[in-house]
Structure formats: C-alpha cells, structure tokens
Design a protein around this motif. Sequence first.
Motif, PDB file in Angstrom:
ATOM      1  N   GLY A 184     115.456 -51.227 109.280  1.00  0.00           N
ATOM      2  CA  GLY A 184     114.456 -50.492 110.038  1.00  0.00           C
ATOM      3  C   GLY A 184     114.801 -50.349 111.491  1.00  0.00           C
ATOM      4  N   SER A 185     113.844 -49.843 112.230  1.00  0.00           N
ATOM      5  CA  SER A 185     114.010 -49.598 113.661  1.00  0.00           C
ATOM      6  C   SER A 185     114.272 -50.895 114.409  1.00  0.00           C
ATOM      7  N   PHE A 186     114.791 -50.752 115.615  1.00  0.00           N
ATOM      8  CA  PHE A 186     115.091 -51.859 116.520  1.00  0.00           C
ATOM      9  C   PHE A 186     116.103 -52.823 115.896  1.00  0.00           C
TER      10      PHE A 186
ATOM     11  N   TYR B  53     112.085 -54.727 119.981  1.00  0.00           N
ATOM     12  CA  TYR B  53     111.597 -53.529 120.659  1.00  0.00           C
ATOM     13  C   TYR B  53     111.873 -53.599 122.158  1.00  0.00           C
TER      14      TYR B  53
ATOM     15  N   ASN C 184     102.676 -44.190 117.966  1.00  0.00           N
ATOM     16  CA  ASN C 184     103.376 -44.790 119.109  1.00  0.00           C
ATOM     17  C   ASN C 184     102.412 -45.267 120.186  1.00  0.00           C
TER      18      ASN C 184
ATOM     19  N   GLY D   7     107.984 -47.584 114.759  1.00  0.00           N
ATOM     20  CA  GLY D   7     109.203 -47.971 114.068  1.00  0.00           C
ATOM     21  C   GLY D   7     109.139 -47.589 112.597  1.00  0.00           C
TER      22      GLY D   7
END
Length: 578
Positions: A110-112, A142, A549, A569
């Motif tokens: 995933g993100s980050f 993050y 967000n 994310g």
Amino acid sequence: GASNVAEFMDSVAGMSLTRLYGRAGVDASLDIGYLGEAGSQNVLVLVDGQRLNSLDSSGIRFAQLPMSSIERIEIRKANGGALYGDRAQGGVVNIITRSDASKEVGMSVGSFGTRKLDAYMGLQAEGIRGSVSLMSAASNGYRAFSESRQNSAQLKLSTSGDWGRLGFFARGFEETAQMPSYLSLSEFAVNPRKIGAYPATSDRFGAAVGVRYDQAWGNDSAFSLDVAHQSSQEKAYYAIHNTRTTLTPEFRTKAGAGNLVLGMEFADSHANTEADKQVGQRSESLYAQTTQPLLQTLNLELGARTQRVDNDFQTSTAGNTTSSSNSKTGFSAALRHQLSANTVLRAGALTGFRFANADELYYFQSSSPYGLVAINPLVKPMSTREYFAQAEHSYAAGKVDVHYRNIHASDEIGYQYSCGTIGGSAVSCNSNLYDTQRQVLSFNGIWKAGNTLTLKGNLDFIDATIDSGAYVGNRIPLTAKRVARLTAEQRLGGYTLIATSRYRGNMVWAGDATAANPLIPSRNVVDLGVNTSVSKTWSLTAWVRNAFNKSYYDFASNYGGVYPADGRGVFVNLKASL
C-alpha cells in the motif's frame, strides 16, 4: 478489512483508538468507556487470558501478535475489576488465538511504502495439536522520519488424555519505529507531514512463554493452573526493561443451580532502567464469581476480587530501597433477563481500581536532568464505581443494542509539576488530581436492507466532566461529546463494496484541564473498500483509507503539540486459504 489489531479496534462502538504515528499502530492507545486522558491505562488487554499490559505506562504493542493467529476478539465494554483487577475499569479486550488445522497466507502492499506478510499454519499429529503464526510488516510512514519495522511470531501446542489437558505457548516480537514527534498548530497547518521538534528512534522487542494445565474433576468441577512469564525491552530516550511472572490457579464448580469460579493470581513484576533505577511489584489477588438462576429467564451474576500490591524502588542497585503498599477490592452485581427468544436486558453495578504504574510511583527532579529521586507513597489507587444498563434485540433483518454506562472515578492519577522538595531539589510527581464523572449512551445496530445491502451503525453520546477541585465542571481531556460510525456493504455479483464513515466530535487537549488551548477539531473520515474471491482459495481486498484526504489529528498534548493523522492511502491485501 483490518490489517492490524489497532485498525480493527477503531471500528468498534463505545470505544476510541488514538494513533500517534500512523496506521501501523505504533504508540496507538485504546480507550473503552471514554475515560479520556486516563483511558489507555484503564483498559486491560489479554491474549488467551494472559495480560499484555506492562508494569509501566507504555502502551500496548499491537504488533506483537500476528493477525493471522487471531480467531476472535472478545470486548467487555464494562468495568472488569471484580474479575480481572488492576486496569480493567474501562473494559477488557481478550484476543483469542487459533489452533485449528488450516493454513493461510496473506500479502499486503500500500501507500507510504507499506508491505506485510502474514502466515498461519495449523499443526495436527497423533495426540498433539498446535499452530505457528508469523508476521512481518514495514512502512515508510506518512510523515517524514516515521519508518517502522514489525516482526512477530507465535507457537501453540497442546495435548490431552485421561490425565487432563496441557497447553504451551511462546511468542515474540520486535519493532523498530521512527517517531517524528509533535508539531505546533502553525506547523501542522503548513505541512502535516514534516518532522517534529524531538524525533527519536525506538527499538522494542519482547517475548512470552507459558503453560496451562486443565483437569476435570467429575462432571461438575474443573481445575486449571496457568504459569506465564513475559518480558519486553524498549530503548528510545532511555532503556526500559519490563518483566512479569504470573501464577494463576482456578477452580470451577456447580453451586446450587448455578456455577462458581474461585481463583487466585500471584504476580512478580519489575521495571528497570539503564541507569539501574528499579521498581519491583508483588501482587496477590483472590477472586470469586457466580451466576445463579433466580427464575427460568432471570439470572443473578455476582463477583468480587481483592488485590494487594507491594512496591519498592531503588535509584541504583546499591541505593536505599523505598517502598509502598496498597490494597483494593472490587465488586460486581448484575441481573440478566431473557425477555424473549430475541430480547435480552442486563443491568448492574460494578466497582474497579487501578494502582499507580511503575513510572507513576516516584518523585523526580522538576528540572534537568529529571532524575528519579524516591518512591511516592502518597499516590493512591484510582477507583471507579459504575452503573450500567443494556438492551439487545435481534430480528429477522438484523439487531439493535442500547448500552448506558454511568462511571464515577475517584483519585484519577496524573502528572503534577510541583510536588515539594526532596534532598534540596524541587520535584515533580504523579498524584491524585481530581474526581471525574462520565455518562455514555451507545446505540448499535445492523440492518439487512434486502438481499445484497447491509448497513451497520453506532452512535455514542458522551458527557465527561471533572467532578472536584479547581476545574470542576470542565470537560475531561481527550473525550468527545459525539462519536458515530456508519458502514454500508453492497454485494454486486462476486464483489462486496464497502463504505465506512467515522465521525468524532471536538476534544480538549491532553493535560489541559483549564481548556486554555483551542479544541482538537471534530473530524469525519471516510474509507472505501472492495472484497472479492479470486478463486476457491484466494481472496482480494482493497481499501482507500481517508478517501477524501482529510487533514486532522486525534491527539494533542499540553506538554507538546499535535500529532497528525495519515492522509489518503491505498492498500491491497491478497489472502490464500490452503
């Protein structure tokens, strides 16, 4: 859809979860009953009945248990002091682990820079059952300087015969976390992802082992004996080493038309720092609980527990020992009425208590180098009394639940800057600040709106105020007045679409009983997800967390600043059941 225990807890009514450093759960704190600033110290977290809470005020390390090892999580949203004693005033979380013979593996990205591998393998041989669970996770975070690495493992084995049942467990974890610290309000407004004022890296690791023996005595009685040892170490600004060894014999039997549980718990705990400062605690407890039918549909539940703790403190291994002792008793009484096959009413009264933690027991210098001086025998245990009522009704299309808690707390323990002078030095301490009052009304429901749509929602109304001292009538820090969650699940062919909304009202900063700072703003966070079966053995789940967000923070301290939450994310999990 939860990727870790902390993420799951964030979805449960009647409780709140505060993250300091992202979705991985690093330094996340759990609050059942909206006790606010005292919340995380008044929730008892167990794994298979063994407590995870350390002797000091450090939070629960949620990463120390692989998600794949969890069978279910039992949450008691009421004072558990009569059965569990210290720290159970807000509620109790018991994580039950698996020992089935299945095999699973899960992979997440995933993100980050988030990635995770989680695996479970059931073991079954002649006369022996068991399981092995493994987890390895990492995230870049993050915010700047918020990288984390988490690894954990658990082994369970059991065997049984005419002589009884013998079980063994061993688990271990390690976590390295960069902690970017807090931001000022102006810094947060400009760039919530920046590094804070006092960043640090924390290395944490620990292990636990234990055995349990069960023996049935005839048809109506049983005996069990639990022996366990756990240790954890953490090094950030300084090193801390916690250990606890427990011995818990328990006897269960019929009593009249109902049942009776009698037990004891003996614990020897230690918290040592790198400078040879040591706090030791010995605890002895005796508890009893019975359930008796008064009528065919009416049960009476009674419980009591008495606990004594003896503490000692040394500023060095060669230094003089100072000590303190306290004892407390908790009681519970409740009625359970089965009004119909689908409707249950429960009501009762409970008392509970919390002894001061190892790092709350002593005086320390008010200015640099903030050295520990001596034990503080004046800090008393925190006590609570609670009245509750609950109604639950099931029907063809779902279930509704209404739960009311009225909690009065005496002698809440908290930080006090000026505590006099010892040995010529001005000292600070933790002391009994004030009494508090809370009323929590929770509505919880599930509604199957047709064959493909399911709605789940909960709404909490909280009235939490300081009840004594100079700040009487002020709101308790870190308690919202309204919390709401709504989830919609829509099945479309082989897919399930999920949308969740989590609202929390504004709150007072931690340590700010005067409400001098601006309130932590209210916020609403929306997550969007989808789940589908790729094949008979593979399933896929994808989430957009914080889909809009939202820039927000759930924690701010009077002794620092604000701790930003993660922005939007995307996270994907692929799971195979073999």
